[in-house]
Motif scaffolding. Structure first.
Motif, PDB file in Angstrom:
ATOM      1  N   GLN A  11      -4.759   1.199  -7.039  1.00  0.00           N
ATOM      2  CA  GLN A  11      -4.371  -0.229  -7.390  1.00  0.00           C
ATOM      3  C   GLN A  11      -5.534  -1.372  -6.911  1.00  0.00           C
ATOM      4  OE1 GLN A  11      -0.849  -1.735  -5.926  1.00  0.00           O
ATOM      5  NE2 GLN A  11      -0.824  -0.900  -4.084  1.00  0.00           N
ATOM      6  N   TYR A  56      -5.044  -7.277 -12.636  1.00  0.00           N
ATOM      7  CA  TYR A  56      -4.953  -6.742 -11.284  1.00  0.00           C
ATOM      8  C   TYR A  56      -3.986  -8.015 -10.619  1.00  0.00           C
ATOM      9  CZ  TYR A  56      -9.779  -8.317 -10.662  1.00  0.00           C
ATOM     10  OH  TYR A  56     -10.815  -8.902 -10.657  1.00  0.00           O
ATOM     11  N   VAL A 111       0.776  -1.194   0.089  1.00  0.00           N
ATOM     12  CA  VAL A 111       0.010   0.050  -0.032  1.00  0.00           C
ATOM     13  C   VAL A 111       0.791   1.277  -0.039  1.00  0.00           C
ATOM     14  CG1 VAL A 111      -1.930  -1.146   1.297  1.00  0.00           C
ATOM     15  CG2 VAL A 111      -0.186   0.296   2.580  1.00  0.00           C
ATOM     16  N   THR A 115      -4.960   1.740  -1.929  1.00  0.00           N
ATOM     17  CA  THR A 115      -5.347   0.187  -2.372  1.00  0.00           C
ATOM     18  C   THR A 115      -6.687  -0.138  -2.195  1.00  0.00           C
ATOM     19  OG1 THR A 115      -2.888  -0.242  -2.058  1.00  0.00           O
ATOM     20  CG2 THR A 115      -4.379  -2.339  -2.245  1.00  0.00           C
ATOM     21  N   VAL A 166      -6.328  -5.187  -5.602  1.00  0.00           N
ATOM     22  CA  VAL A 166      -5.744  -6.295  -5.214  1.00  0.00           C
ATOM     23  C   VAL A 166      -6.859  -7.478  -4.578  1.00  0.00           C
ATOM     24  CG1 VAL A 166      -4.181  -7.405  -3.507  1.00  0.00           C
ATOM     25  CG2 VAL A 166      -3.622  -4.992  -4.340  1.00  0.00           C
TER      26      VAL A 166
END
Length: 211
Positions: A96, A119, A58, A63, A98
């Protein structure tokens, strides 16, 4: 007992250190991390078996962590596709994506290939993240038997306090953290058929980025 729906958005938070939670007796009794808690210091494996520390991950950008039950779950695959659809907008925002599940690295790679995902997917085979986030629970004997027989779920079984062998799964959840690992948004629903709308995730992500 956990309410049917846990969903909150916050802009100003104070970090709270959380400790790992025991595996809940069922999905309705989990104790998930909430806004204001920090992402746990947990290391998982990527699709190549390489270690990935969540706190280190992170540090690069805000995130979105999404916990799912596994590539065998049709509802999880639908959600993965919905997240794939909004990923370009998330990337533009500097966020992002995850995914975390009990699947092995090999199974994660298969999911990435089958769903054409770009991803990050991380393997939580030992349920360290699911327990640290307070999402892990024992399935019933009926569900354990059904998933093994009908869905060919091969996850290792865990022993309950009463000595029974059961399948342990995470309640599907979404967490959004900033670069300091502080959780600003969380959604955890014991009903695995109900997932948050893409629009809600996008709105929450924007709030975190623009704080």
């Amino acid at each position: 007992m956990l309410k049917p729906l846990l969903m909150t958005i916050a802009l100003t938070l104070v970090s709270v250190t959380a400790t790992a939670k025991p595996i809940a007796a069922d999905e309705n009794n989990i104790s998930p991390l909430l806004n204001g808690h920090s992402i746990p210091d947990v290391t998982l494996s990527d699709v190549n078996g390489k270690p990935v520390n969540l706190l280190k991950l992170v540090e690069s950008k805000p995130t979105i962590f999404f916990f799912y039950r596994g590539g065998w779950c049709p509802f999880c695959n639908i959600q993965m596709g919905q997240l794939k659809a909004i990923e370009p907008k998330l990337i533009e925002m500097g966020v992002q994506l995850v995914g975390i599940s009990p699947d092995s690295p090999a199974k994660l790679q298969a999911s990435m290939n089958d769903n054409k995902l770009d991803y990050v997917l991380l393997s939580d085979e030992h349920l360290n993240a699911a327990k640290a986030f307070g999402l892990a629970f024992y399935t019933s004997q009926k569900v354990t038997d059904m998933y093994q027989a009908k869905l060919a779920v091969k996850n290792p079984l865990n022993t309950t306090p009463s000595g029974e062998k059961r399948l342990v799964l995470p309640v599907p959840a979404i967490y959004i953290s900033d670069k300091q690992g502080l959780i600003h948004f969380q959604y955890a629903n014991p009903n695995y058929k109900v997932r948050p709308a893409s629009e809600l995730i996008m709105t929450a992500a924007k709030l975190v980025v623009n704080q």
